[in-house]
Design a protein around this motif. Structure first.
Motif, PDB file in Angstrom:
ATOM      1  N   ILE A  30      -9.642 -17.200  -1.071  1.00  0.00           N
ATOM      2  CA  ILE A  30      -8.974 -15.962  -0.681  1.00  0.00           C
ATOM      3  C   ILE A  30      -7.704 -16.263   0.104  1.00  0.00           C
ATOM      4  O   ILE A  30      -7.724 -17.068   1.030  1.00  0.00           O
ATOM      5  N   ASN A  31      -6.619 -15.587  -0.242  1.00  0.00           N
ATOM      6  CA  ASN A  31      -5.405 -15.751   0.550  1.00  0.00           C
ATOM      7  C   ASN A  31      -5.015 -14.472   1.287  1.00  0.00           C
ATOM      8  O   ASN A  31      -4.131 -14.489   2.137  1.00  0.00           O
ATOM      9  N   ALA A  32      -5.681 -13.376   0.992  1.00  0.00           N
ATOM     10  CA  ALA A  32      -5.371 -12.127   1.683  1.00  0.00           C
ATOM     11  C   ALA A  32      -6.565 -11.178   1.619  1.00  0.00           C
ATOM     12  O   ALA A  32      -7.324 -11.184   0.643  1.00  0.00           O
ATOM     13  N   LEU A  33      -6.704 -10.392   2.673  1.00  0.00           N
ATOM     14  CA  LEU A  33      -7.725  -9.340   2.734  1.00  0.00           C
ATOM     15  C   LEU A  33      -7.043  -8.048   3.148  1.00  0.00           C
ATOM     16  O   LEU A  33      -6.151  -8.059   4.005  1.00  0.00           O
ATOM     17  N   GLY A  34      -7.469  -6.955   2.559  1.00  0.00           N
ATOM     18  CA  GLY A  34      -6.813  -5.696   2.858  1.00  0.00           C
ATOM     19  C   GLY A  34      -7.755  -4.515   2.834  1.00  0.00           C
ATOM     20  O   GLY A  34      -8.940  -4.654   2.508  1.00  0.00           O
ATOM     21  N   GLU A  43      -5.565   9.477  -5.582  1.00  0.00           N
ATOM     22  CA  GLU A  43      -5.628   8.091  -5.990  1.00  0.00           C
ATOM     23  C   GLU A  43      -5.878   7.202  -4.765  1.00  0.00           C
ATOM     24  O   GLU A  43      -5.589   7.568  -3.633  1.00  0.00           O
ATOM     25  N   ARG A  44      -6.409   6.031  -5.053  1.00  0.00           N
ATOM     26  CA  ARG A  44      -6.641   5.075  -3.984  1.00  0.00           C
ATOM     27  C   ARG A  44      -5.281   4.596  -3.460  1.00  0.00           C
ATOM     28  O   ARG A  44      -4.371   4.315  -4.239  1.00  0.00           O
ATOM     29  N   GLU A  45      -5.173   4.491  -2.139  1.00  0.00           N
ATOM     30  CA  GLU A  45      -3.890   4.119  -1.548  1.00  0.00           C
ATOM     31  C   GLU A  45      -4.055   2.970  -0.564  1.00  0.00           C
ATOM     32  O   GLU A  45      -5.101   2.812   0.076  1.00  0.00           O
ATOM     33  N   PHE A  46      -3.004   2.213  -0.423  1.00  0.00           N
ATOM     34  CA  PHE A  46      -2.968   1.089   0.489  1.00  0.00           C
ATOM     35  C   PHE A  46      -3.002   1.564   1.934  1.00  0.00           C
ATOM     36  O   PHE A  46      -2.358   2.550   2.279  1.00  0.00           O
ATOM     37  N   SER A  50      -3.417  -8.293   5.388  1.00  0.00           N
ATOM     38  CA  SER A  50      -2.855  -9.471   6.019  1.00  0.00           C
ATOM     39  C   SER A  50      -3.297 -10.700   5.252  1.00  0.00           C
ATOM     40  O   SER A  50      -4.360 -10.689   4.613  1.00  0.00           O
ATOM     41  N   SER A  51      -2.513 -11.735   5.346  1.00  0.00           N
ATOM     42  CA  SER A  51      -2.914 -12.998   4.747  1.00  0.00           C
ATOM     43  C   SER A  51      -3.951 -13.671   5.641  1.00  0.00           C
ATOM     44  O   SER A  51      -4.059 -13.359   6.833  1.00  0.00           O
ATOM     45  N   ARG A  52      -4.712 -14.575   5.121  1.00  0.00           N
ATOM     46  CA  ARG A  52      -5.723 -15.279   5.921  1.00  0.00           C
ATOM     47  C   ARG A  52      -5.074 -16.169   6.962  1.00  0.00           C
ATOM     48  O   ARG A  52      -5.669 -16.473   7.986  1.00  0.00           O
ATOM     49  N   THR A  53      -3.836 -16.589   6.686  1.00  0.00           N
ATOM     50  CA  THR A  53      -3.153 -17.431   7.657  1.00  0.00           C
ATOM     51  C   THR A  53      -2.506 -16.614   8.758  1.00  0.00           C
ATOM     52  O   THR A  53      -1.988 -17.169   9.720  1.00  0.00           O
ATOM     53  N   GLY A  54      -2.517 -15.290   8.603  1.00  0.00           N
ATOM     54  CA  GLY A  54      -1.951 -14.433   9.639  1.00  0.00           C
ATOM     55  C   GLY A  54      -0.451 -14.430   9.684  1.00  0.00           C
ATOM     56  O   GLY A  54       0.130 -14.181  10.739  1.00  0.00           O
ATOM     57  N   SER A  55       0.182 -14.696   8.570  1.00  0.00           N
ATOM     58  CA  SER A  55       1.636 -14.743   8.553  1.00  0.00           C
ATOM     59  C   SER A  55       2.256 -13.370   8.707  1.00  0.00           C
ATOM     60  O   SER A  55       3.443 -13.258   8.977  1.00  0.00           O
ATOM     61  N   GLY A  56       1.459 -12.342   8.566  1.00  0.00           N
ATOM     62  CA  GLY A  56       2.010 -11.009   8.750  1.00  0.00           C
ATOM     63  C   GLY A  56       0.951  -9.976   8.438  1.00  0.00           C
ATOM     64  O   GLY A  56       0.059 -10.222   7.637  1.00  0.00           O
ATOM     65  N   THR A  57       1.027  -8.844   9.099  1.00  0.00           N
ATOM     66  CA  THR A  57       0.114  -7.740   8.842  1.00  0.00           C
ATOM     67  C   THR A  57       0.932  -6.524   8.476  1.00  0.00           C
ATOM     68  O   THR A  57       1.962  -6.249   9.108  1.00  0.00           O
ATOM     69  N   TYR A  58       0.487  -5.819   7.468  1.00  0.00           N
ATOM     70  CA  TYR A  58       1.270  -4.712   6.930  1.00  0.00           C
ATOM     71  C   TYR A  58       0.423  -3.450   6.932  1.00  0.00           C
ATOM     72  O   TYR A  58      -0.772  -3.492   6.648  1.00  0.00           O
ATOM     73  N   PHE A  59       1.061  -2.345   7.243  1.00  0.00           N
ATOM     74  CA  PHE A  59       0.388  -1.057   7.302  1.00  0.00           C
ATOM     75  C   PHE A  59       1.173  -0.035   6.507  1.00  0.00           C
ATOM     76  O   PHE A  59       2.396  -0.104   6.410  1.00  0.00           O
ATOM     77  N   SER A  60       0.461   0.942   5.988  1.00  0.00           N
ATOM     78  CA  SER A  60       1.136   2.071   5.381  1.00  0.00           C
ATOM     79  C   SER A  60       1.776   2.898   6.488  1.00  0.00           C
ATOM     80  O   SER A  60       1.322   2.890   7.635  1.00  0.00           O
ATOM     81  N   THR A 103       3.237 -11.018  -0.840  1.00  0.00           N
ATOM     82  CA  THR A 103       3.505  -9.941   0.106  1.00  0.00           C
ATOM     83  C   THR A 103       4.013  -8.684  -0.576  1.00  0.00           C
ATOM     84  O   THR A 103       3.591  -7.569  -0.255  1.00  0.00           O
ATOM     85  N   SER A 104       4.907  -8.841  -1.520  1.00  0.00           N
ATOM     86  CA  SER A 104       5.508  -7.685  -2.178  1.00  0.00           C
ATOM     87  C   SER A 104       4.508  -6.907  -3.025  1.00  0.00           C
ATOM     88  O   SER A 104       4.791  -5.782  -3.433  1.00  0.00           O
ATOM     89  N   SER A 105       3.344  -7.474  -3.266  1.00  0.00           N
ATOM     90  CA  SER A 105       2.330  -6.819  -4.105  1.00  0.00           C
ATOM     91  C   SER A 105       1.164  -6.257  -3.311  1.00  0.00           C
ATOM     92  O   SER A 105       0.224  -5.730  -3.908  1.00  0.00           O
ATOM     93  N   LEU A 106       1.212  -6.350  -2.006  1.00  0.00           N
ATOM     94  CA  LEU A 106       0.073  -5.895  -1.202  1.00  0.00           C
ATOM     95  C   LEU A 106      -0.260  -4.427  -1.445  1.00  0.00           C
ATOM     96  O   LEU A 106      -1.420  -4.024  -1.367  1.00  0.00           O
ATOM     97  N   GLY A 107       0.730  -3.636  -1.736  1.00  0.00           N
ATOM     98  CA  GLY A 107       0.508  -2.215  -1.944  1.00  0.00           C
ATOM     99  C   GLY A 107       0.141  -1.852  -3.363  1.00  0.00           C
ATOM    100  O   GLY A 107      -0.040  -0.663  -3.672  1.00  0.00           O
TER     101      GLY A 107
END
Length: 125
Positions: A30-34, A43-46, A50-60, A103-107
């Motif tokens: 695993i490289n990311a959990l969301g 519809e389901r929404e983001f 965050s990545s497992r390494t903690g390089s960044g956390t993103y929120f809607s 990262t660009s695909s997290l959503g």
């Protein structure tokens, strides 16, 4: 990879809940959990990721400033702390995992390979 989400429930507007998601199986892949959510008729929404390494956390934008994301790698668990809950936060919340997301695909829902069973969050007004 298996994901088990828990912590949902009924809470009044302005209240808080903490969701947990435990990952098992091929964790090292695993490289990311969301977190995603799906409200009735929508519809389901983001929500957050965050990545497992903690390089960044993103929120809607809809939860930014109210929700926080944390993880305990030793327990293979991620948490979604939800504060100042609103009725529009009512939804089934799902945790998701990926082995190769960028990262660009997290959503993008289609970019996540593994999904938990969901936990219901209901916020009353």
């Amino acid at each position: 990879v298996q994901l088990q989400a828990s912590g949902g429930g009924l809470v009044q507007s302005g209240g808080s809940l903490r969701l947990s998601c435990v990952a098992s199986g091929s964790i090292d892949s695993i490289n990311a959990l969301g977190w995603y959510r799906q409200a009735p008729g929508k519809e389901r929404e983001f929500v957050a990721a965050s990545s497992r390494t903690g390089s960044g956390t993103y929120f809607s934008d809809s939860v930014k400033g109210r929700f926080t994301y944390s993880r305990d790698n030793g327990k293979n668990t991620v948490y979604l702390q939800m504060n100042l809950l609103k009725p529009e936060d009512t939804a089934v919340y799902y945790c998701a995992a990926s082995s190769s997301i960028i990262t660009s695909s997290l959503g993008m829902e289609s970019a996540w390979a593994y999904w938990g069973q969901g936990t219901q969050v209901t916020v009353s007004s």
